[in-house]
Design an enzyme around this catalytic site. Structure first.
Site, PDB file in Angstrom:
ATOM      1  N   ARG A  81       0.853  -1.196   0.000  1.00  0.00           N
ATOM      2  CA  ARG A  81       0.000   0.000   0.000  1.00  0.00           C
ATOM      3  C   ARG A  81       0.888   1.244   0.000  1.00  0.00           C
ATOM      4  O   ARG A  81       2.087   1.145   0.210  1.00  0.00           O
ATOM      5  CB  ARG A  81      -0.934   0.008   1.216  1.00  0.00           C
ATOM      6  CG  ARG A  81      -0.176   0.116   2.524  1.00  0.00           C
ATOM      7  CD  ARG A  81      -1.110   0.246   3.698  1.00  0.00           C
ATOM      8  NE  ARG A  81      -0.346   0.241   4.946  1.00  0.00           N
ATOM      9  CZ  ARG A  81      -0.887   0.272   6.145  1.00  0.00           C
ATOM     10  NH1 ARG A  81      -2.192   0.294   6.283  1.00  0.00           N
ATOM     11  NH2 ARG A  81      -0.130   0.287   7.220  1.00  0.00           N
ATOM     12  N   ASN A 107      -4.456   8.486   4.086  1.00  0.00           N
ATOM     13  CA  ASN A 107      -4.313   7.795   5.373  1.00  0.00           C
ATOM     14  C   ASN A 107      -2.855   7.842   5.789  1.00  0.00           C
ATOM     15  O   ASN A 107      -1.968   7.526   4.994  1.00  0.00           O
ATOM     16  CB  ASN A 107      -4.739   6.325   5.269  1.00  0.00           C
ATOM     17  CG  ASN A 107      -4.820   5.663   6.632  1.00  0.00           C
ATOM     18  OD1 ASN A 107      -5.598   6.098   7.486  1.00  0.00           O
ATOM     19  ND2 ASN A 107      -4.009   4.651   6.861  1.00  0.00           N
ATOM     20  N   GLU A 108      -2.618   8.243   7.015  1.00  0.00           N
ATOM     21  CA  GLU A 108      -1.250   8.283   7.551  1.00  0.00           C
ATOM     22  C   GLU A 108      -0.268   8.734   6.474  1.00  0.00           C
ATOM     23  O   GLU A 108       0.662   8.003   6.094  1.00  0.00           O
ATOM     24  CB  GLU A 108      -0.844   6.917   8.115  1.00  0.00           C
ATOM     25  CG  GLU A 108      -1.603   6.549   9.371  1.00  0.00           C
ATOM     26  CD  GLU A 108      -1.072   5.296  10.054  1.00  0.00           C
ATOM     27  OE1 GLU A 108      -0.389   4.496   9.394  1.00  0.00           O
ATOM     28  OE2 GLU A 108      -1.337   5.119  11.253  1.00  0.00           O
ATOM     29  N   GLU A 140      -6.689   6.048  15.566  1.00  0.00           N
ATOM     30  CA  GLU A 140      -6.370   4.617  15.614  1.00  0.00           C
ATOM     31  C   GLU A 140      -5.530   4.318  16.836  1.00  0.00           C
ATOM     32  O   GLU A 140      -4.618   5.083  17.170  1.00  0.00           O
ATOM     33  CB  GLU A 140      -5.509   4.191  14.416  1.00  0.00           C
ATOM     34  CG  GLU A 140      -6.156   4.148  13.080  1.00  0.00           C
ATOM     35  CD  GLU A 140      -5.156   3.683  12.008  1.00  0.00           C
ATOM     36  OE1 GLU A 140      -4.190   2.964  12.326  1.00  0.00           O
ATOM     37  OE2 GLU A 140      -5.341   4.074  10.857  1.00  0.00           O
ATOM     38  N   TRP A 198       2.904  -6.080  13.451  1.00  0.00           N
ATOM     39  CA  TRP A 198       4.099  -5.618  12.725  1.00  0.00           C
ATOM     40  C   TRP A 198       5.326  -5.478  13.618  1.00  0.00           C
ATOM     41  O   TRP A 198       6.319  -4.911  13.205  1.00  0.00           O
ATOM     42  CB  TRP A 198       3.795  -4.314  11.987  1.00  0.00           C
ATOM     43  CG  TRP A 198       2.965  -3.327  12.763  1.00  0.00           C
ATOM     44  CD1 TRP A 198       1.617  -3.152  12.681  1.00  0.00           C
ATOM     45  CD2 TRP A 198       3.414  -2.393  13.751  1.00  0.00           C
ATOM     46  NE1 TRP A 198       1.197  -2.162  13.546  1.00  0.00           N
ATOM     47  CE2 TRP A 198       2.283  -1.677  14.209  1.00  0.00           C
ATOM     48  CE3 TRP A 198       4.663  -2.072  14.291  1.00  0.00           C
ATOM     49  CZ2 TRP A 198       2.361  -0.686  15.186  1.00  0.00           C
ATOM     50  CZ3 TRP A 198       4.744  -1.076  15.261  1.00  0.00           C
ATOM     51  CH2 TRP A 198       3.598  -0.401  15.691  1.00  0.00           C
ATOM     52  N   GLU A 242      -2.939  -7.969   7.597  1.00  0.00           N
ATOM     53  CA  GLU A 242      -3.211  -7.563   8.976  1.00  0.00           C
ATOM     54  C   GLU A 242      -4.186  -8.499   9.675  1.00  0.00           C
ATOM     55  O   GLU A 242      -4.858  -8.114  10.631  1.00  0.00           O
ATOM     56  CB  GLU A 242      -3.699  -6.116   8.972  1.00  0.00           C
ATOM     57  CG  GLU A 242      -2.571  -5.193   8.506  1.00  0.00           C
ATOM     58  CD  GLU A 242      -2.898  -3.723   8.544  1.00  0.00           C
ATOM     59  OE1 GLU A 242      -4.040  -3.376   8.186  1.00  0.00           O
ATOM     60  OE2 GLU A 242      -2.015  -2.932   8.903  1.00  0.00           O
ATOM     61  N   LYS A 243      -4.253  -9.756   9.213  1.00  0.00           N
ATOM     62  CA  LYS A 243      -5.264 -10.656   9.801  1.00  0.00           C
ATOM     63  C   LYS A 243      -4.947 -11.018  11.259  1.00  0.00           C
ATOM     64  O   LYS A 243      -5.834 -11.438  11.987  1.00  0.00           O
ATOM     65  CB  LYS A 243      -5.455 -11.906   8.943  1.00  0.00           C
ATOM     66  CG  LYS A 243      -4.228 -12.746   8.708  1.00  0.00           C
ATOM     67  CD  LYS A 243      -4.589 -13.921   7.793  1.00  0.00           C
ATOM     68  CE  LYS A 243      -3.373 -14.730   7.383  1.00  0.00           C
ATOM     69  NZ  LYS A 243      -2.424 -13.957   6.552  1.00  0.00           N
ATOM     70  N   HIS A 295      -3.756  -8.757  13.366  1.00  0.00           N
ATOM     71  CA  HIS A 295      -3.833  -7.500  14.126  1.00  0.00           C
ATOM     72  C   HIS A 295      -5.171  -7.497  14.864  1.00  0.00           C
ATOM     73  O   HIS A 295      -6.210  -7.787  14.270  1.00  0.00           O
ATOM     74  CB  HIS A 295      -3.766  -6.320  13.152  1.00  0.00           C
ATOM     75  CG  HIS A 295      -3.536  -4.994  13.797  1.00  0.00           C
ATOM     76  ND1 HIS A 295      -4.436  -4.402  14.646  1.00  0.00           N
ATOM     77  CD2 HIS A 295      -2.494  -4.137  13.706  1.00  0.00           C
ATOM     78  CE1 HIS A 295      -3.959  -3.230  15.039  1.00  0.00           C
ATOM     79  NE2 HIS A 295      -2.782  -3.045  14.489  1.00  0.00           N
TER      80      HIS A 295
HETATM   81  C1  GAL Z   1      -1.810   2.051  10.705  1.00  0.00           C
HETATM   82  C2  GAL Z   1      -2.704   2.097   9.493  1.00  0.00           C
HETATM   83  C3  GAL Z   1      -3.803   1.053   9.544  1.00  0.00           C
HETATM   84  C4  GAL Z   1      -3.263  -0.251  10.027  1.00  0.00           C
HETATM   85  C5  GAL Z   1      -2.625  -0.063  11.378  1.00  0.00           C
HETATM   86  C6  GAL Z   1      -2.080  -1.336  11.972  1.00  0.00           C
HETATM   87  O1  GAL Z   1      -0.507   2.428  10.331  1.00  0.00           O
HETATM   88  O2  GAL Z   1      -3.281   3.354   9.300  1.00  0.00           O
HETATM   89  O3  GAL Z   1      -4.363   0.944   8.263  1.00  0.00           O
HETATM   90  O4  GAL Z   1      -2.312  -0.697   9.107  1.00  0.00           O
HETATM   91  O5  GAL Z   1      -1.549   0.840  11.270  1.00  0.00           O
HETATM   92  O6  GAL Z   1      -1.419  -1.127  13.203  1.00  0.00           O
END
Ligand code: GAL
Length: 681
Positions: free
Chosen positions: A123, A161-162, A319, A327, A367-368, A370
């Protein structure tokens, strides 16, 4: 203003906004069937969710081909959310370009300093300065804005986003062109640039703008001012992109507030958020806990700094995680109580919205693993029960909405330019960590139970009796004047090693360090004495220093030496000094004392500044306090930093969250939070 913005979807019978805290998550319905959407809104209601961020990564679904559009599914989701009382922070969906776009236009892909082009497939694979990307992205933004302009669920726009999460540094030819334009605007003439960059060194003199490149991989250290300017430029390029999306949104929907989610965290220094704050209608932040001994302090520091960036006004936590992320090398689940404590620590520092990544844990994709509000296990889970309990708590805290932070006695100055400049290569040490030094001071104050505000350059310094400016490396003449005035007018300035060393061009202030602050501090440093990793020196006040030492001579008769080096190359010379100024003082700490060492030193600095802990002695260090004040009253937050129950005597007020014992003392559960209204005005 933010309280009004955040209350957009809910108004009382008189039409006035009803104060409330927002609660929700990123919502990615395109990963699920319609049947799941029905369950989603049912569970959102059960949890008290009243806002979601939608369509963040939906570009490929919304525009499956250059001239194909599919908004039907999003229309349906927007309607469904509205019918269920959930407002939408609608993303412009530009964060992740679809495969058809990168196939047709590979020239939008970012390039590393080694000249490698990044492939699509993850992404954020776009160049901030690509005109082709911008054209396609702004077309999508216009479609989105036009389609949803009048949708009643829409309460804010979420740009991209970010911004910069994966693509802040791009060394492509687009970037080279834009960098030259940026430099022309900054310096006007090549002579000025040559002087600023010190190109007399190593035969780097430029005779034509076209000769200038981004600091790509070179045979040795690239020019430091070129590197610093490239950091400034890269942050500015993303800011410019943010403005470009915002211009379309404001044109089509002038009344809908625009934000984007910042990432105020140690690992994301590329974006100068202090400089971006005025570009958004309200500040929004994402934060993830990175395990380690100062993990909790860092969360608090980040929330506090976000409040500083927002000028003390309420902000939006866009968030964080309900439990583990995916990660880190090892992704730790949160322990009982941590979900609520983490969220409420953000509220304590001014968040009026508490949102997570993401609503429902993905079954597929990167991200499954997360965590989310609804885990793989489903609603019948401790995690979802903790989420629902948090939703209830936030309802109880509705009166807090709209309140601002009450200034603390101590300010910690966090300066992006010094962060960038102090950690560049070819320096006395590569071990210096700007953020960690600032965090150490913060941890030390937390351990003493002293409230502090993290502030950014340009803030009104006079609000704080003491101002701590760790590693304030880059000090232009104007900032030196401001700090001098601050101390002369009664403020107590504290600064550290490698501060006041260079100007805005990264040129050393000559005549002895710290040139910009030498007279104010009443000292002169002839030479830096950085220490090898793991090596320490002893000071004669029983503390030990690491990382750095300085060869200091006291130059003003009034300068006191608070501690000398007892060992090391500078044994017998001053290590910590303090010069009284008209009513205030200027203190210099020449070595890295670490959080414990700073906690031993600080009482000697706080006392003359008249700053004290507001907590009873027995709970200092165990409890973090913050104060918010607004239309709903004055709110005292008490956050238990420990894993055991803590009783805080002598606190009075109306308990909104948490409990008291028979004598009225506040009882904090292990990792618990209590919120009291201490006055109604
Ligand atoms: C952020 C992001 C999200 C998701 C999240 C996971 O950096 O905006 O889409 O990836 O981290 O921790």
């Amino acid at each position: 203003m933010i309280s009004t913005l955040l209350s957009r979807p809910q108004r009382g019978p008189d039409g006035a906004p009803v104060p409330r805290l927002l609660f929700g998550a990123d919502y990615n319905p395109e990963q699920w069937s319609r049947k799941v959407w029905e369950e989603d809104v049912r569970l959102m209601r059960a949890a008290g969710v009243n806002v979601v961020s939608l369509a963040i990564f939906s570009w490929a679904h919304l525009q499956p081909g250059p001239d194909a559009w599919d908004f039907a599914w999003l229309d349906e989701v927007m309607d469904l959310l509205y019918e269920n009382g959930v407002g939408v922070d609608l993303a412009t969906a530009t964060a992740s370009p679809p495969p058809w776009l990168t196939t047709a236009h590979p020239e939008i892909l970012p390039v590393t300093d080694r000249g490698e082009t990044l492939s699509p497939g993850a992404r954020q694979h776009w160049r901030p300065t690509s005109p082709v990307f911008r054209e396609h992205a702004l077309r999508l933004v216009r479609e989105m804005a036009t389609r949803y302009a009048d949708h009643p669920a829409l309460f804010a726009w979420h740009v991209n986003n970010e911004l910069g999460c994966h693509n802040v540094y791009d060394y492509s030819d687009d970037a080279a062109r834009a960098f030259r334009d940026w430099l022309r605007a900054r310096y006007t003439t090549l002579d000025t640039l040559n002087h600023a960059w010190g190109t007399a060194f190593w035969s780097q003199r430029y005779g034509d703008w076209e000769q200038i490149l981004p600091p790509r991989l070179a045979a040795s250290h690239p020019n430091p001012t070129q590197q610093l300017d490239f950091k400034r430029f890269s942050s500015d390029s993303l800011k410019d992109y943010l403005r470009a999306e915002r211009a379309v949104l404001r044109e089509v929907t002038p009344d809908v507030p625009v934000t984007t989610n910042f990432m105020v965290m140690p690992g994301t220094k590329g974006m100068n958020y202090a400089d971006w704050a005025d570009e958004v209608d309200f500040v929004a932040n994402d934060h993830y806990v990175v395990p380690g001994p100062q993990a909790r302090d860092e969360l608090s520091f980040s929330a506090n700094l976000t409040s500083g960036i927002a000028g003390g006004r309420p902000w939006f936590l866009m968030e964080h995680s309900t439990s583990a992320v995916n990660w880190q090398p090892v992704n730790l689940a949160k322990r009982p109580g941590e979900l609520a404590r983490d969220s409420l620590t953000h509220v304590a520092h001014g968040a009026d919205a508490v949102c997570f990544f993401q609503w429902r844990q993905s079954a597929a994709g990167a991200e499954k693993y997360h965590s989310a509000m609804v885990p793989h296990a489903g609603a019948d889970s401790d995690l979802f029960r903790a989420v629902t309990a948090l939703g209830d708590t936030l309802k109880t805290l509705a009166p807090v909405a709209g309140s601002e932070r009450e200034p603390a006695g101590v300010g910690i100055l966090f300066d992006w330019e010094s962060w960038w400049a102090s950690e560049q290569d070819s320096h006395p040490t590569s071990l210096l960590d700007y953020h960690r030094e600032a965090l150490d001071w913060y941890s030390a104050l937390l351990s003493l139970g002293v409230r502090a505000d993290v502030v950014t350059t340009g803030a009104d310094l006079s609000r704080h009796r003491m101002l701590i400016a760790p590693v304030l490396h880059l000090v232009p003449a104007g900032l030196a004047k401001d700090l001098t005035r601050y101390a002369e007018q009664g403020g107590h300035l504290v600064t550290t090693y490698f501060s006041g060393v260079v100007d805005e061009n990264d040129h050393v202030w000559l005549g002895g360090y710290p040139g910009a602050l030498r007279d104010l501090l009443g000292i002169r440093v002839e030479e830096f004495g950085p220490l090898p990793a793991g090596q320490e020196v002893e000071l004669d006040d029983a503390s030990t220093g690491g990382l750095w030492t300085d060869h200091i001579t006291v130059t003003a008769p009034s300068t006191e030496v608070l501690a000398h080096y007892r060992t090391g190359a500078y044994a017998g010379r001053p290590a910590v000094t303090r010069r009284p100024t008209g009513g205030g003082s200027a203190t210099y700490v020449s070595t890295r004392l670490g959080a414990d060492g700073l906690a031993s030193l600080l009482p000697r600095l706080l006392e003359p500044a008249g700053v004290m802990s507001e907590l009873p002695a027995e709970v200092r260090g165990s409890v973090e306090t913050t104060v918010r004040r607004g239309p709903g009253g004055r709110f005292l937050f008490l956050v238990n930093r420990t894993d055991r129950a803590v009783t805080v005597p002598g606190v009075t007020g109306e308990v909104l969250v948490g409990g008291t014992d028979a004598d009225g003392a506040v009882l904090l559960a292990p990792r618990g939070v209590t919120v009291l209204r201490t006055s109604t005005d």
